[in-house]
Design an enzyme around this catalytic site. Structure first.
Site, mmCIF file in Angstrom:
data_model
loop_
_atom_site.group_PDB
_atom_site.id
_atom_site.type_symbol
_atom_site.label_atom_id
_atom_site.label_comp_id
_atom_site.label_asym_id
_atom_site.label_seq_id
_atom_site.Cartn_x
_atom_site.Cartn_y
_atom_site.Cartn_z
ATOM 1 N N VAL A 1 0.844 -1.205 0.000
ATOM 2 C CA VAL A 1 0.000 0.000 0.000
ATOM 3 C C VAL A 1 0.878 1.253 0.000
ATOM 4 O O VAL A 1 0.618 2.218 -0.736
ATOM 5 C CB VAL A 1 -0.949 0.001 1.215
ATOM 6 N N HIS A 2 1.917 1.245 0.822
ATOM 7 C CA HIS A 2 2.825 2.391 0.921
ATOM 8 C C HIS A 2 3.511 2.674 -0.414
ATOM 9 O O HIS A 2 3.586 3.829 -0.863
ATOM 10 C CB HIS A 2 3.861 2.099 2.008
#
Length: 231
Positions: free
Chosen positions: A173-174
């Site tokens: 996600v990051h």
């Protein structure tokens, strides 16, 4: 930190060099831990141990990479924690997460240095690294094999594997967010972002930086220098 007027654009300092170096040490540690951990997780993934020379090298190196990760992230935590405490602005911003995902950010509430989603990622990574390190100690047989019972070690394996999967998802996600939000990568490669990026995504932070002053780095002719007309 400073707002700078350059020849072609206005930029805002985002991260000093020491923070960027520490970020990339943490990132590299996570990548190596993911590869070595996968090699030890299941026989079908054991071929990944070739990146480290052999299975025994992988088994020896993996926990020490965890120590490096803990050390580097601890420094990163100290550098960034003061910016990641939750505020009412973050709650309001999270209420518009649908608009964020669809790219309609014009009416979003103003936020500071980090938005609500970034703060959630920060605290999830903090929690998961602690869980991974503690459970890793339990299953580090070379040094702590006689300290814990078989049942504790089995439970440690389960917790460690689940936390590793969760960490992998958070990191994905990051990384996705870093590429999805155009202009974000320059913050961790060059240490600065454009004024437009800061205004669009972190307006409260930009206002605070601007109040501290603007550095004009545009080239200007020396004072008193005037061109003479040709005779």
């Amino acid at each position: 930190m400073a707002v700078r007027r350059e020849e072609a654009r206005t930029t805002v300092d985002r991260y000093p060099g020491r923070v960027r170096v520490n970020h990339w040490v943490t990132a590299l540690s996570l990548i190596l831990l993911a590869i070595s951990g996968a090699a030890l997780f299941h026989p079908s993934l054991f071929f990944l141990s070739s990146f480290f020379g052999s299975g025994s090298n992988t088994r020896w190196l993996h926990p020490w990479l965890g120590v490096v990760l803990l050390a580097s992230f601890t420094i990163l935590f100290i550098q960034m924690v003061r910016y990641n405490f939750w505020t009412k602005a973050d709650t309001r911003w999270m209420g518009h997460i649908g608009e964020v995902m669809s790219g309609r950010e014009e009416n979003l509430p103003e936020v500071g240095r980090y938005n609500g989603a970034q703060k959630i990622v920060f605290w999830l990574m903090t929690l998961l690294i602690i869980v991974l390190f503690v459970s890793g100690i339990v299953i580090w047989y070379e040094y702590f094999g006689a300290t814990f019972t078989i049942e504790q070690q089995r439970f440690g394996h389960i917790v460690h594997a689940l936390a590793a999967v969760a960490m992998l998802l958070v990191v994905i996600v990051h990384i996705y967010a870093g590429f999805y939000v155009r202009g974000t990568m320059s913050a961790m490669t060059e240490g600065k972002v454009t004024g437009g990026w800061a205004y669009r995504h972190h307006r409260l932070w930009l206002r605070g930086e601007a109040r501290e002053g603007v550095i004009d780095e545009r080239q200007t002719p020396p004072r008193g220098h005037n061109a003479r007309p040709a005779e």
